[in-house]
Design a protein around this motif. Structure first.
Motif, PDB file in Angstrom:
ATOM      1  N   VAL A   1     -21.221 -24.533  13.255  1.00 62.29           N
ATOM      2  CA  VAL A   1     -20.280 -24.006  14.050  1.00 62.29           C
ATOM      3  C   VAL A   1     -19.990 -22.569  13.635  1.00 62.29           C
ATOM      4  N   LEU A   2     -19.888 -22.350  12.260  1.00 56.78           N
ATOM      5  CA  LEU A   2     -19.451 -21.199  11.788  1.00 56.78           C
ATOM      6  C   LEU A   2     -20.278 -20.036  12.240  1.00 56.78           C
TER       7      LEU A   2
ATOM      8  N   ALA B   1     -19.731 -18.864  15.503  1.00 52.77           N
ATOM      9  CA  ALA B   1     -18.440 -18.270  15.694  1.00 52.77           C
ATOM     10  C   ALA B   1     -18.519 -16.875  15.124  1.00 52.77           C
ATOM     11  N   VAL B   2     -19.153 -16.574  14.427  1.00 57.83           N
ATOM     12  CA  VAL B   2     -19.230 -15.184  13.800  1.00 57.83           C
ATOM     13  C   VAL B   2     -20.071 -14.237  14.477  1.00 57.83           C
ATOM     14  N   PRO B   3     -19.666 -13.132  15.266  1.00 57.98           N
ATOM     15  CA  PRO B   3     -20.621 -12.155  15.840  1.00 57.98           C
ATOM     16  C   PRO B   3     -21.603 -11.677  14.953  1.00 57.98           C
ATOM     17  N   ASN B   4     -22.603 -11.330  15.496  1.00 55.35           N
ATOM     18  CA  ASN B   4     -23.554 -10.594  14.324  1.00 55.35           C
ATOM     19  C   ASN B   4     -23.391  -9.433  13.884  1.00 55.35           C
TER      20      ASN B   4
ATOM     21  N   ILE C   1     -20.240  -8.606  12.936  1.00 56.77           N
ATOM     22  CA  ILE C   1     -19.296  -8.691  11.881  1.00 56.77           C
ATOM     23  C   ILE C   1     -20.142  -9.282  10.698  1.00 56.77           C
TER      24      ILE C   1
END
Lengths: 313, 293
Positions: A136-137, A140-143, A145
């Motif tokens: 899930v993490l 949720a983290v855009p590449n 970032i």
């Protein structure tokens, strides 16, 4: 089967034609003149430039010229960089992007499959929870970032890996990881749900009752079945890696096509943007075509005769 | 009244048994309140510059610190929340509207219309939509409205697919046939029978299209095609934070954390809803399985 093949090929050609038309229309919808700063030029020179690029012709003629150029695999000239053609740009920059993309794809598939398998086999236990938490993490983290965070940790603080440029295999690690993270997460989830489903099926029970070992059942009987939805995901996966490369190649200063694409957006180099959009679309359409065929070959259930529902995919 | 209170009780029970869902909802609610009320509560504005306090790390006065022009990052983040959330919600709703109408029509009509319409969706499905968002953004030029418009017009494909599948499944059930036999018109059937039954699944797709839009916006802003200069979206703030990653990492940290946590909470909500859905479905399956045996 042949009919199916023909149908798929035809629809692929249709897509490429549609994409060509969309890019052509968009270029001509962009307000302003591509040679806006040419107002300082003498009128004859300006006229000659427009003539050189065929911009003085009626739109329909330009459209058919563009189409015929594409039919000859000629994507046109760059508006900004003299006589460099879009084909040159692709030939020079695409190999870098392609190798980075391949590394990320392989990374995402191997890591995703193993994580998903681990999660499925430990269903309900702590390990499975950890894997699903991470997945899930990862979604949720855009590449872009993740790329920055990785640079900050591994290049800035720990000084382990190069923060940028494209020299040697070490410089491929961070961009490949940032590109692969979200697809890995997705594949892990997909594998997990698919494998848990397969493990509940009757043929697994039968094998178990025959006394086959657990590892043998998993690796030789369940995984080959469970892998099919993952295989079908390779198309969207490649498109995620590809669009991700726009930001990631920029951040890591990788001299690939994605970086060139973004810089030609900045430069307002419309023919390059359109040509590369078309190129990217064709690459993905071909990947999807191959994936469809492979799925069709290994899984009889997806063959067209049994595809009652529309039958297009 | 009693029905309402029992529904409330059910919601409370559901939230207390599912902490992830509760936390995500509370977080998004707080973010929404912060975005609407926060900027009004202070006299600082998102674009006022104070070069004397430029690049100040987080202090009691500036909780998130200031950027290279001395702009307060907390205020900018809250304005960014306004932009990111409104883009997410607006284009999510636009996608919902387009997808439901398109997919619903295809699923309800069936036949040739369905084949052609879904073939178009399949074609569009194969190409990366972000490319077309970029192309449209170049044509329209950067700006808040244009981002909303483009994202709203592009990402409706999965909603259309979900709606179509759902409508086709409901359409084939007996009570629709009964309704048709008793002389109900198409519009009546759609409004009274199909939509209420399909609504849950369709709304669940909204939970995924909103974070997709937020992600796309931050991505576009990051590569310089999103909202334009003095406005602050989270993606713009990330792009600005990159330049000072070495010296002032907190300038990247706050917007990045906001993007990730917002997307994360939407995903968690979607996950919980999916689990609830599969739980109720599972019960149904057990019942039918029982009947079959």
């Amino acid at each position: 089967m042949t009919l199916f093949l023909l149908k798929r090929l035809l629809s692929a050609l249709l897509v490429i034609w549609a994409v060509t038309t969309v890019t052509f229309v968009s270029i001509h919808l962009i307000p302003g003149d591509p040679f806006a700063d040419a107002q300082y030029l003498p009128a004859p020179v300006y006229h000659n430039i427009r003539q050189h690029y065929g911009l003085d012709q009626p739109l329909l003629v330009q459209y058919f010229r563009y189409l015929s150029g594409i039919a000859h695999a000629d994507l046109g000239q760059s508006l900004r960089h003299g006589d460099r053609s879009v084909n040159d740009i692709i030939a020079r920059n695409f190999p870098v992007s392609a190798s980075l993309g391949m590394v990320s794809l392989i990374l995402a598939i191997t890591a995703g499959l193993s994580l998903g398998t681990i999660a499925a086999l430990n269903n309900g236990k702590l390990l499975s929870g950890i894997v699903s938490g991470f997945s899930v993490l990862g979604l949720a983290v855009p590449n872009f970032i993740l790329a920055l965070v990785l640079i900050y940790i591994f290049a800035e603080k720990l000084n382990l890996l190069p923060a940028a440029l494209w020299q040697g295999w070490q410089s491929a690690i961070l961009p490949a990881v940032s590109l692969a993270a979200a697809p890995t997460a997705y594949i892990a989830r997909l594998t997990r749900s698919s494998l848990t489903g397969v493990m509940r099926q009757n043929f697994v029970k039968v094998s178990r009752s025959f006394g086959f070992s657990r590892t043998r059942i998993i690796f030789f009987q369940a995984l080959p079945v469970a892998i099919i939805p993952v295989l079908a995901f390779v198309g969207p996966l490649s498109s995620a890696v590809l669009t991700g490369s726009f930001a990631v190649e920029n951040i890591f200063a990788v001299p690939g096509l994605g970086k060139y694409f973004v810089s030609s957006i900045y430069d307002r180099d419309y023919t390059v943007v359109a040509g590369l959009t078309l190129f990217y679309s064709s690459v993905l359409v071909s990947i999807n075509l191959v994936v469809d065929l492979v799925c069709c070959l290994i899984d009889p259930r997806t063959r067209p005769t049994t595809m009652a529902d529309g039958g297009w995919r | 009244m009693s029905r309402q209170s029992s529904r409330l009780k059910a919601i409370v029970l559901c939230l207390s048994s599912n902490k992830l869902l509760a936390i995500s909802l509370v977080y998004l609610l707080l973010l929404l309140i912060g975005a609407t009320v926060g900027p009004v509560m202070t006299t600082r504005s998102y674009d006022s510059q104070h070069l004397a306090i430029a690049n100040s790390p987080p202090t009691a006065d500036h909780w998130f610190g200031t950027d290279h022009l001395g702009r307060d990052l907390l205020i900018r983040s809250l304005y960014g929340a306004r932009i990111s959330l409104s883009i997410g919600l607006f284009s999510g709703l636009a996608n919902l509207l387009i997808g439901v109408i398109y997919g619903g029509f295809a699923g309800y009509r069936g036949g040739l219309a369905d084949t052609v319409m879904m073939a178009l969706v399949d074609i569009l499905w194969g190409i990366p939509l972000l490319l077309y968002v970029i192309l449209f953004m170049i044509v329209l030029g950067p700006g808040l409205q244009n981002v909303m418009l483009t994202l709203g017009l592009v990402y409706w494909l999965s909603t259309a697919r979900v709606t179509r599948a759902q409508v086709m499944q409901i359409k084939s059930q007996d009570f629709i046939v009964a309704a048709r036999l008793s002389g109900a018109g198409d519009l009546w059937i759609i409004r009274r029978h199909i939509l209420p039954n399909a609504w849950g699944t369709i709304l669940a797709s909204l939970v995924f299209s909103v974070p997709a839009a937020i992600f796309a916006e931050s991505f576009l802003s990051f590569i310089g095609l999103g909202v334009s200069a003095p406005l602050a979206s989270w993606g713009v703030m990330c792009a600005e934070g990159v330049t000072s990653l070495r010296s002032h990492p907190y300038q990247l940290f706050f917007p990045a954390a906001l993007i990730c946590s917002t997307i994360l909470s939407f995903l968690c909500i979607g996950e919980s809803l999916g689990r609830l859905d599969s739980l109720t479905r599972g019960k149904q399956n057990e019942q039918t399985g029982y009947l079959n045996s």
